[in-house]
Write an enzyme that holds these catalytic residues in place. Structure first.
Site, short mmCIF file in Angstrom:
data_model
loop_
_atom_site.label_atom_id
_atom_site.label_comp_id
_atom_site.label_asym_id
_atom_site.label_seq_id
_atom_site.Cartn_x
_atom_site.Cartn_y
_atom_site.Cartn_z
N TYR A 20 0.82 -1.21 0.00
CA TYR A 20 0.00 0.00 0.00
C TYR A 20 0.86 1.27 0.00
CZ TYR A 20 -4.45 -2.36 0.57
OH TYR A 20 -5.56 -3.11 0.35
N THR A 131 6.41 1.47 9.64
CA THR A 131 6.18 1.92 11.02
C THR A 131 6.79 0.90 11.97
OG1 THR A 131 4.11 2.89 10.29
CG2 THR A 131 4.41 2.61 12.66
N LYS A 222 5.60 9.13 14.58
CA LYS A 222 4.64 8.34 13.80
C LYS A 222 3.71 7.55 14.74
CE LYS A 222 2.59 5.67 10.98
NZ LYS A 222 2.01 5.78 9.67
N ARG A 229 -4.98 9.09 17.55
CA ARG A 229 -6.27 8.81 16.89
C ARG A 229 -6.96 7.64 17.60
NH1 ARG A 229 -8.86 10.87 12.60
NH2 ARG A 229 -9.92 9.49 11.15
N HIS A 260 -17.90 23.53 20.35
CA HIS A 260 -16.92 24.23 21.20
C HIS A 260 -15.64 24.42 20.39
CE1 HIS A 260 -13.92 24.91 24.27
NE2 HIS A 260 -14.90 25.15 25.14
N CYS A 276 -2.94 0.06 10.85
CA CYS A 276 -2.15 1.14 11.46
C CYS A 276 -2.66 1.48 12.85
CB CYS A 276 -2.22 2.36 10.57
SG CYS A 276 -1.79 1.98 8.87
N LYS A 333 -12.83 0.21 6.88
CA LYS A 333 -13.44 1.55 6.94
C LYS A 333 -14.10 1.85 5.60
CE LYS A 333 -9.56 4.45 5.53
NZ LYS A 333 -8.80 5.65 5.87
N1 SAJ Z 1 -12.49 5.21 12.88
C1 SAJ Z 1 -13.53 5.37 13.78
N2 SAJ Z 1 -13.91 6.63 14.12
C2 SAJ Z 1 -13.31 7.72 13.60
C3 SAJ Z 1 -12.23 7.58 12.71
C4 SAJ Z 1 -11.85 6.29 12.36
O1 SAJ Z 1 -14.12 4.39 14.28
O2 SAJ Z 1 -13.73 8.83 13.95
C5 SAJ Z 1 -12.04 3.86 12.52
C6 SAJ Z 1 -12.14 3.56 11.04
O3 SAJ Z 1 -13.42 3.13 10.70
C7 SAJ Z 1 -11.10 2.47 10.89
C8 SAJ Z 1 -10.01 2.91 11.87
O4 SAJ Z 1 -10.65 3.79 12.77
O5 SAJ Z 1 -11.61 1.22 11.31
C9 SAJ Z 1 -8.80 3.56 11.25
O6 SAJ Z 1 -9.19 4.41 10.18
P1 SAJ Z 1 -8.53 5.85 9.92
O7 SAJ Z 1 -9.18 6.44 8.74
O8 SAJ Z 1 -8.57 6.64 11.18
O9 SAJ Z 1 -7.00 5.55 9.69
P2 SAJ Z 1 -6.14 4.57 8.72
O10 SAJ Z 1 -5.73 3.39 9.53
O11 SAJ Z 1 -6.82 4.31 7.44
O12 SAJ Z 1 -4.85 5.51 8.44
C10 SAJ Z 1 -4.10 5.99 9.55
C11 SAJ Z 1 -3.84 7.50 9.36
N3 SAJ Z 1 -3.35 8.08 10.61
C12 SAJ Z 1 -3.92 9.15 11.18
O13 SAJ Z 1 -4.90 9.69 10.72
C13 SAJ Z 1 -3.29 9.67 12.43
C14 SAJ Z 1 -2.84 7.71 8.25
O14 SAJ Z 1 -2.49 9.08 8.13
C15 SAJ Z 1 -1.57 6.88 8.49
O15 SAJ Z 1 -0.63 7.02 7.43
C16 SAJ Z 1 -1.99 5.44 8.53
O16 SAJ Z 1 -2.88 5.28 9.64
C17 SAJ Z 1 -0.76 4.56 8.68
O17 SAJ Z 1 -0.35 3.95 7.67
O18 SAJ Z 1 -0.16 4.55 9.76
#
Ligand code: SAJ
Length: 443
Positions: A20, A131, A222, A229, A260, A276, A333
């Site tokens: 990826y 990572t 990282k 998150r 807010h 991730c 997701k």
């Molecule tokens: N999710 C929730 N609620 C939210 C946001 C996400 O339940 O409000 C869930 C999603 O459905 C999914 C999971 O979290 O199951 C992760 O999804 P994501 O869109 O938050 O993140 P990833 O794993 O697709 O990508 C992340 C990103 N990191 C951050 O946003 C801090 C990306 O920038 C990184 O490059 C990537 O991890 C990575 O490769 O580490």
């Protein structure tokens, strides 16, 4: 081989791992004029790419890779060749030692570094994008590279013959190509000179800022990003559990709280997936388990969400002898095809194990051989005989479902992502239940 003193445009790049991150990165460098050899140990990946096809679904990637291959700037092979720069972008899965917590499995990083060793020449730059837990660059990568007999440039003003940098990828699946260009990057060098070389390299296509630091700080940055998150999603999920108990709609409450100026609560859901966010917090935790209590608890909360969804399904189907459940969505997701660490898959598997009759459908997932349930070929087939529809992923296709046109025996839909227009479903005679909207109040 062209030596490292060549003009940037003449440098040869070898990217190890065409997944990826590695494949888009290799293609991006190639279309920016760099000669790139992409390497993968999986013969199917190499063969697919040699035929001009792409094994990863990501918007725009097909076109970019084809352009890179056709230009002759990108070629692929099963093993590395001498180059000026090596980029390692291999998976770092988790392992479960029998008597301990989840840990990073670094065997692919080690194997990639070992494969590079015979190719190394004085002046080479080696970049780790995978990572990794803190100190991996210093304690694992550099010692392996130095088995070449070449010394890595470390610290200020040190000569050295090899330049080593941790340059973590930060792109969001679904937006990889845009974010590869526009995101800021971190170049964590074993020496400042190494970091500066990485900066000059990525500048070929990165329009975001590039910040220089040391390798261990870059590793921690990282991991902190993804842990931030994960912890914040855990908080949103905990709010959902509380809201269900006290009879409040968490989605409305979050929307109001987010007005807010200093609050930005994330979205609850059936859990956290992907390779991730659900994984990286463990890498930080393993570095200092005694200090990482918030991180550990957040992982537990997010990992507990599939179980929570299963409990809700049980409640909504109480009294039915063998309930049939249509599960919509398998990907981790919205709008991606990746099912790694997917909470939706976890829900589907748990329901099947618990004796429910499950029919799963995901417009982005054509096959899931390991899945212990019926993978329906279409939405209509999935929902036809269901007692309950459960939406596990907020794919745009599900948000667009017209409930009045749906041929289903289901009288209830459980939306775990606030993805449906439940008023429209109710008008069509299907009761809509939202995760975290007060449904456990009477329990
Ligand atoms: N999710 C929730 N609620 C939210 C946001 C996400 O339940 O409000 C869930 C999603 O459905 C999914 C999971 O979290 O199951 C992760 O999804 P994501 O869109 O938050 O993140 P990833 O794993 O697709 O990508 C992340 C990103 N990191 C951050 O946003 C801090 C990306 O920038 C990184 O490059 C990537 O991890 C990575 O490769 O580490």
């Amino acid at each position: 081989m062209i030596d490292a003193t060549n003009a940037p445009g003449d440098q040869r790049l070898c990217v190890i791992g065409l997944g990826y991150i590695g494949l888009p990165t290799a293609a991006m460098f190639a279309t920016s004029g760099t000669t790139v050899l992409g390497v993968d140990i999986n013969p199917r990946v190499v063969q697919t790419l040699k035929q001009g096809d792409v094994h990863i679904a990501e918007p725009g990637l097909n076109t970019l890779v084809r352009a890179a291959l056709q230009s002759g700037k990108l070629s692929v092979a099963a093993a590395p060749e001498p180059a000026d720069v090596f980029i390692i972008s291999v998976p770092t899965p988790t392992g479960h030692p029998e008597d301990g917590e989840v840990q990073a499995d670094l065997r692919h990083v080690r194997a990639a570094a070992e494969a590079v060793v015979p190719m190394l020449r004085a002046g080479n730059l080696v970049i780790l994008e995978s990572t990794v837990p803190p100190r991996t660059t210093v304690d694992l990568l550099i010692p392996v590279l130095e088995t070449s007999g070449l010394r890595v440039s470390c610290g200020d003003g040190d000569g050295g013959e090899l330049f080593v940098v941790h340059c973590p990828e930060r792109v969001l699946p679904g937006k990889i190509l845009d974010e590869l260009v526009s995101n800021d990057r971190i170049a964590g060098g074993a020496s400042p000179a190494a970091a500066r070389r990485a900066e000059a390299l990525y500048r070929r296509f990165v329009s975001g800022e590039i910040f220089l630091t040391d390798a261990t700080t870059a590793e921690m940055v990282k991991l902190m990003e993804n842990t931030f998150r994960d912890v914040n999603i855990a908080l949103a999920n905990e709010f959902a559990l509380i809201a269900d108990r006290i009879g409040v709609n968490v989605w409305e409450a979050i929307g109001l709280a987010n007005h807010h100026p200093r609050v930005n609560i994330l979205r609850p859901g059936p859990g956290v997936g992907g390779h991730c966010i659900a994984v990286d917090p463990w890498f930080l935790l393993q570095a200092a388990p005694q200090d990482a209590s918030v991180i550990r608890r957040s992982r537990e909360i997010n990992d507990g969400m599939p179980d929570y969804v299963v409990r809700q399904v049980r409640r909504l189907t109480a009294g039915i002898a063998t309930p049939s459940i249509a599960c919509l969505g398998l990907a981790y997701k919205a709008n991606v095809d990746d099912i790694r660490e997917s909470p939706a898959v976890e829900v589907v598997e748990r329901l099947s194990r618990d004796g429910f009759h499950v029919s799963a459908f995901d417009p982005h997932v054509a096959e899931a051989p390991q899945l212990a349930c019926h993978l329906a070929p279409s939405l209509d087939v999935a929902v036809a005989d269901a007692h309950l529809i459960v939406v596990l992923v907020d794919h745009r296709e599900f948000a667009a479902i017209d409930p009045t046109a749906l041929m289903t025996s289901a009288r209830t839909v459980l939306d775990t992502r606030q993805c449906l227009d439940l008023a429209a479903w109710r008008a069509a005679g299907i009761e809509g239940v939202l995760l975290g909207a007060g449904m456990l109040r009477d329990q």
